[in-house]
Design a protein around this motif. Structure first.
Motif, PDB file in Angstrom:
ATOM      1  N   UNK A 158       0.818  -1.207   0.000  1.00 28.40           N
ATOM      2  CA  UNK A 158       0.000   0.000   0.000  1.00 28.40           C
ATOM      3  C   UNK A 158       0.855   1.262   0.000  1.00 28.40           C
ATOM      4  N   UNK A 159       2.046   1.151   0.584  1.00 25.70           N
ATOM      5  CA  UNK A 159       2.949   2.303   0.630  1.00 25.70           C
ATOM      6  C   UNK A 159       3.831   2.404  -0.611  1.00 25.70           C
ATOM      7  N   UNK A 160       3.642   1.492  -1.562  1.00 26.77           N
ATOM      8  CA  UNK A 160       4.435   1.482  -2.800  1.00 26.77           C
ATOM      9  C   UNK A 160       5.935   1.390  -2.515  1.00 26.77           C
ATOM     10  N   UNK A 161       6.287   0.581  -1.523  1.00 26.76           N
ATOM     11  CA  UNK A 161       7.704   0.388  -1.204  1.00 26.76           C
ATOM     12  C   UNK A 161       8.393  -0.344  -2.345  1.00 26.76           C
ATOM     13  N   UNK A 162       9.633   0.005  -2.599  1.00 22.36           N
ATOM     14  CA  UNK A 162      10.424  -0.577  -3.676  1.00 22.36           C
ATOM     15  C   UNK A 162      11.454  -1.536  -3.085  1.00 22.36           C
ATOM     16  N   UNK A 163      11.528  -2.727  -3.666  1.00 19.49           N
ATOM     17  CA  UNK A 163      12.512  -3.703  -3.204  1.00 19.49           C
ATOM     18  C   UNK A 163      13.905  -3.253  -3.632  1.00 19.49           C
ATOM     19  N   UNK A 164      14.824  -3.036  -2.677  1.00 19.87           N
ATOM     20  CA  UNK A 164      16.166  -2.566  -3.033  1.00 19.87           C
ATOM     21  C   UNK A 164      16.995  -3.668  -3.676  1.00 19.87           C
ATOM     22  N   UNK A 230      13.043   4.971   2.261  1.00 18.93           N
ATOM     23  CA  UNK A 230      13.167   6.356   2.722  1.00 18.93           C
ATOM     24  C   UNK A 230      12.232   6.610   3.901  1.00 18.93           C
ATOM     25  N   UNK A 231      12.546   7.633   4.673  1.00 18.51           N
ATOM     26  CA  UNK A 231      11.791   7.925   5.898  1.00 18.51           C
ATOM     27  C   UNK A 231      10.292   8.048   5.637  1.00 18.51           C
ATOM     28  N   UNK A 232       9.915   8.741   4.591  1.00 16.40           N
ATOM     29  CA  UNK A 232       8.500   8.924   4.299  1.00 16.40           C
ATOM     30  C   UNK A 232       7.793   7.628   3.995  1.00 16.40           C
ATOM     31  N   UNK A 233       8.446   6.735   3.269  1.00 18.71           N
ATOM     32  CA  UNK A 233       7.841   5.444   2.937  1.00 18.71           C
ATOM     33  C   UNK A 233       7.721   4.571   4.174  1.00 18.71           C
ATOM     34  N   UNK A 234       8.740   4.608   5.039  1.00 16.30           N
ATOM     35  CA  UNK A 234       8.663   3.841   6.287  1.00 16.30           C
ATOM     36  C   UNK A 234       7.468   4.303   7.124  1.00 16.30           C
ATOM     37  N   UNK A 236       4.746   5.703   6.010  1.00 15.19           N
ATOM     38  CA  UNK A 236       3.520   5.279   5.337  1.00 15.19           C
ATOM     39  C   UNK A 236       3.232   3.808   5.592  1.00 15.19           C
ATOM     40  N   UNK A 237       4.288   2.972   5.595  1.00 14.97           N
ATOM     41  CA  UNK A 237       4.101   1.545   5.881  1.00 14.97           C
ATOM     42  C   UNK A 237       3.514   1.366   7.272  1.00 14.97           C
ATOM     43  N   UNK A 238       4.073   2.072   8.251  1.00 17.39           N
ATOM     44  CA  UNK A 238       3.559   1.942   9.617  1.00 17.39           C
ATOM     45  C   UNK A 238       2.113   2.418   9.711  1.00 17.39           C
ATOM     46  N   UNK A 239       1.789   3.507   9.029  1.00 19.36           N
ATOM     47  CA  UNK A 239       0.414   4.011   9.047  1.00 19.36           C
ATOM     48  C   UNK A 239      -0.555   2.978   8.475  1.00 19.36           C
ATOM     49  N   UNK A 240      -0.212   2.397   7.327  1.00 17.87           N
ATOM     50  CA  UNK A 240      -1.058   1.360   6.733  1.00 17.87           C
ATOM     51  C   UNK A 240      -1.128   0.123   7.630  1.00 17.87           C
ATOM     52  N   UNK A 241      -0.001  -0.239   8.219  1.00 18.35           N
ATOM     53  CA  UNK A 241       0.033  -1.405   9.108  1.00 18.35           C
ATOM     54  C   UNK A 241      -0.955  -1.227  10.259  1.00 18.35           C
ATOM     55  N   UNK A 242      -0.938  -0.085  10.879  1.00 17.57           N
ATOM     56  CA  UNK A 242      -1.822   0.143  12.022  1.00 17.57           C
ATOM     57  C   UNK A 242      -3.288   0.206  11.571  1.00 17.57           C
ATOM     58  N   UNK A 243      -3.530   0.748  10.416  1.00 13.99           N
ATOM     59  CA  UNK A 243      -4.908   0.800   9.906  1.00 13.99           C
ATOM     60  C   UNK A 243      -5.418  -0.598   9.565  1.00 13.99           C
ATOM     61  N   UNK A 244      -4.606  -1.386   8.864  1.00 20.96           N
ATOM     62  CA  UNK A 244      -5.013  -2.748   8.515  1.00 20.96           C
ATOM     63  C   UNK A 244      -5.139  -3.640   9.753  1.00 20.96           C
ATOM     64  N   UNK A 245      -4.374  -3.326  10.796  1.00 27.02           N
ATOM     65  CA  UNK A 245      -4.432  -4.125  12.026  1.00 27.02           C
ATOM     66  C   UNK A 245      -5.807  -4.080  12.669  1.00 27.02           C
TER      67      UNK A 245
END
Length: 268
Positions: A158-164, A230-234, A236-245
């Motif tokens: 959901x945060x559109x994280x990119x695999x490094x 990046x900090x912003x993506x991290x 966003x991941x946490x925000x989505x994680x808590x919402x989906x939880x």
């Protein structure tokens, strides 16, 4: 060592304590059944491969088995030694184990094939160190994952994280279908007989904070992926994680996360 294996060594380096505090309880669920199908009982010589903090090794020793246990990550071995000085814990990495042919009666490996770059060679090595007629039992996470296991994955997507680039996938020619048929075929291709595979399903109970502590500490591939963003993506991941939880949160505030694992076993 493949690029995937090198990446796994980097991912897990120094993370034994963080793993023990986050995901270890989840991974302990299949242990009793794993030991049952591996025929672990008093005086049986058991090798536990990828022992982590020693969960399977300790359970096998409680049954009266003579246990040797190995892990590729030194911090895991150090943590396990602190829990059970009587067990022979060593640092060793698949697919090259420092043991003779047929040295053990049973070999166990709990959620380890997910972390090796050459699964077929790894299973062949497990077969090598078990005696004729001895048993091998192992677990892996299936694909697709159960809903609870995919909670963090959903947040990452959901945060559109990119695999490094430093987190490569397993080479396609080395991979296998992560389902009952695929895992059974993998064991048979290594020369095991009387092979069986079943799907274990259970609900893991935890808190949002404890579950987030794993990725927050960079534990496992998903956690390292989170920490590589990046900090912003991290954030966003946490925000989505808590919402989906919230979908898995009970009236008491605890998470109930449906999980599944594949348990397979076979005989040399």
């Amino acid at each position: 060592m493949t690029g995937f294996d090198q990446s796994e060594r980097h991912i897990w380096a120094g993370r034994a304590t963080a793993y023990a505090r986050s995901y270890a309880a989840l991974c302990a669920h299949p242990v009793p059944r794993l030991l049952d199908v591996a025929q672990v009982r008093p005086d049986v010589r058991v090798l536990d491969v990828g022992t982590g903090p020693g969960t399977v090794a300790l359970a096998a020793a409680t049954r009266g088995a003579a246990v040797t246990a190995v892990d590729a990550e030194p911090s895991m071995v150090e943590l396990a030694r602190g829990a059970a000085a009587a067990i022979d814990f060593q640092v060793a990495t698949l697919p090259e184990l420092p043991f003779g042919d047929g040295e053990f009666d049973s070999v166990t490996s709990n959620f380890v094939l997910n972390h090796v770059g050459r699964p077929r060679r790894a299973v062949a090595e497990l077969r090598r160190v078990v005696r004729p007629d001895g048993w091998i039992a192992l677990t892996i996470w299936p694909v697709p994952p159960a809903a609870g296991q995919d909670l963090l994955g959903r947040a990452i997507r959901a945060a559109d994280a990119v695999r490094p680039a430093h987190l490569p996938a397993i080479a396609p020619e080395e991979d296998f279908p992560r389902d009952e048929e695929g895992l059974t075929d993998l064991l048979r291709s290594a020369g095991l007989r009387e092979t069986m595979c079943e799907t274990l399903r259970w609900d893991h109970r935890t808190t949002v904070e404890q579950w987030w502590s794993g990725p927050a500490a960079g534990v496992a591939f998903s956690g390292h992926l989170v920490q590589s963003q990046p900090t912003g993506t991290r954030s966003a991941i946490e925000t989505h994680f808590r919402r989906f939880s919230e979908e898995f949160t009970d009236a008491d505030g605890m998470l109930t996360l449906p999980h599944a694992a594949l348990l397979a076993w076979g005989r040399r």
